[in-house]
Design a protein around this motif. Structure first.
Motif, mmCIF file in Angstrom:
data_model
loop_
_atom_site.group_PDB
_atom_site.id
_atom_site.type_symbol
_atom_site.label_atom_id
_atom_site.label_comp_id
_atom_site.label_asym_id
_atom_site.label_seq_id
_atom_site.Cartn_x
_atom_site.Cartn_y
_atom_site.Cartn_z
ATOM 1 N N ASP A 164 4.406 -5.714 -9.164
ATOM 2 C CA ASP A 164 5.072 -6.254 -7.984
ATOM 3 C C ASP A 164 5.151 -5.225 -6.855
ATOM 4 O OD1 ASP A 164 5.445 -8.701 -9.216
ATOM 5 O OD2 ASP A 164 7.412 -8.159 -10.017
ATOM 6 N N LEU A 165 5.038 -3.933 -7.195
ATOM 7 C CA LEU A 165 4.948 -2.895 -6.176
ATOM 8 C C LEU A 165 3.501 -2.556 -5.835
ATOM 9 C CD1 LEU A 165 7.730 -0.253 -7.024
ATOM 10 C CD2 LEU A 165 7.875 -2.341 -5.656
ATOM 11 N N PHE A 166 2.630 -2.645 -6.822
ATOM 12 C CA PHE A 166 1.234 -2.269 -6.578
ATOM 13 C C PHE A 166 0.452 -3.368 -5.847
ATOM 14 C CE2 PHE A 166 2.289 0.798 -9.913
ATOM 15 C CZ PHE A 166 1.771 1.952 -9.352
ATOM 16 N N ARG A 167 0.809 -4.619 -6.106
ATOM 17 C CA ARG A 167 0.211 -5.745 -5.380
ATOM 18 C C ARG A 167 1.357 -6.605 -4.858
ATOM 19 N NH1 ARG A 167 -4.301 -6.707 -10.054
ATOM 20 N NH2 ARG A 167 -5.808 -5.153 -9.304
ATOM 21 N N PRO A 168 2.019 -6.127 -3.804
ATOM 22 C CA PRO A 168 3.291 -6.724 -3.396
ATOM 23 C C PRO A 168 3.134 -8.020 -2.618
ATOM 24 C CG PRO A 168 2.711 -4.941 -1.923
ATOM 25 C CD PRO A 168 1.688 -4.940 -3.019
ATOM 26 N N ASP A 169 4.220 -8.797 -2.627
ATOM 27 C CA ASP A 169 4.362 -9.952 -1.758
ATOM 28 C C ASP A 169 4.286 -9.485 -0.305
ATOM 29 O OD1 ASP A 169 6.356 -11.745 -0.067
ATOM 30 O OD2 ASP A 169 5.716 -12.967 -1.774
#
Length: 363
Positions: A164-169
């Motif tokens: 969720d931090l590496f490929r964030p919204d």
């Protein structure tokens, strides 16, 4: 964190952010005919905001000394400082577990005489023996986890996984910070991909590198969270950050919407240690370590920093709410998902430092 004897060759790759401060002004010159005993000075190499200032004042008064701080903002920066000074310039250094073996081999720290530190009897034996390479050379200071601190009011969904931090919204893009540390940064990219954070497999490191490069445009930057009211997590400039558990706890006290989570894949379980410099004042350093392990002192320091203390007698003085706080003392099921740091080979360290330097500093 540099974790092998390859410190000298890799140190040139790592820029350093460092600050030094003394807690007292220089004494006035002695008047003619007067004799004045020289004031001793204890030099402490540590993270910022990692000791209750009231305890520093108490130690200075009790032992008639000054405490001087040299601060580092990452394990890499600390190692760079020690390399440049060839292990001189500090009486006590705060070290992570895997750095201790390297510092021992370099002759930068000395054995700790248990007879000079009688309060070592209060240290939890399980924590003391967690990393065998620290035996006789280091005293556990605090332990905790690394996870994600975030603003519950500013993210669409609470981050649950490292990815969720590496490929964030899209709502998080430009408002994320990652810890500036070669081991932790690459280690959490490995965790996000389903690998061990201690992996030395070159193909797995390559995948982690690609993920970090993919993530970089979405970041506000690399570093560690500021802990005062000016913190960008409090102001909302950041909405999520890789964070140490105690740092998150201090920020949570200042803003009701800040939360902390160990991701589903788990994260690191770290232990920080107090060590004595080989070129330092060993008697005064030992006295300071013994002072910090007085049960009432260790309990006060733990409450101030919001970190789990390894001092069992201090735990008996802490309130039940502190001991039952899952952020400070994670439940067994959370710890079961986490990993301890393991020493890496010189080649594995070299690969990680080169990747880190290329991604974070563009070298």
């Amino acid at each position: 964190m540099l974790r092998t004897s390859w410190l000298l060759s890799c140190a040139l790759l790592v820029p350093v952010l460092f600050a030094s401060t003394a807690l007292a002004e220089e004494p006035p010159a002695a008047t003619a005919g007067a004799t004045e005993a020289p004031t001793r000075e204890l030099r402490l190499l540590t993270w910022p905001d990692y000791l209750d200032p009231a305890l520093v004042d108490a130690f200075e008064q009790d032992f008639e000394v000054r405490v001087r701080f040299d601060y580092f903002d990452s394990d890499d920066a600390r190692d760079r400082f020690v390399v440049q000074s060839d292990g001189q310039g500090f009486d006590i250094a705060v070290l992570d577990s895997s750095a201790i073996a390297s510092y021992r081999r370099r002759g930068w720290i000395r054995p700790i005489d248990a007879a000079q530190v009688p309060n070592l009897r209060h240290i939890d034996e399980a924590i003391d023996q967690a990393y065998p390479q620290t035996s006789g050379y280091a005293v556990p200071y605090f332990w905790g986890t690394t996870g994600i601190a975030y603003r519950a009011d500013l993210v669409p969904e609470p981050p649950r996984r490292w990815m969720d931090l590496f490929r964030p919204d899209a709502a998080l893009v430009g408002r994320i910070m990652m810890i500036a540390d070669s081991y932790d940064l690459i280690g959490m990219a490995l965790k996000a991909l389903g690998f061990s954070m201690n992996s030395a497999d070159s193909k797995e490191i390559e995948q982690a590198t690609a993920l970090l490069l993919e993530q970089k445009p979405a970041l506000r930057g690399y570093g560690t969270l500021e802990l005062g009211p000016e913190s960008p997590l409090i102001s909302g400039e950041l909405v999520a950050a890789m964070s140490y558990s105690g740092d998150a706890a201090m920020l949570m006290e200042q803003h009701d919407a800040i939360r902390y989570r160990v991701p589903e894949e788990g994260g690191p379980i770290w232990i920080d240690y107090l060590t004595i410099g080989a070129q330092g004042q060993s008697d005064l350093a030992a006295a300071f370590i013994d002072f910090l392990n007085r049960p009432e002192v260790a309990a006060q320091n733990a409450r101030y920093l919001h970190y789990a203390t390894p001092n069992r007698a201090a735990e008996a003085l802490l309130p039940a709410g502190f001991l039952s706080d899952p952020l400070i003392y994670p439940p067994p099921e959370t710890l079961a998902r986490c990993e301890y740091y393991k020493p890496l080979s010189p080649e594995a360290v070299r690969q990680r430092v080169e990747v880190y330097s290329a991604i974070v500093h563009g070298h």
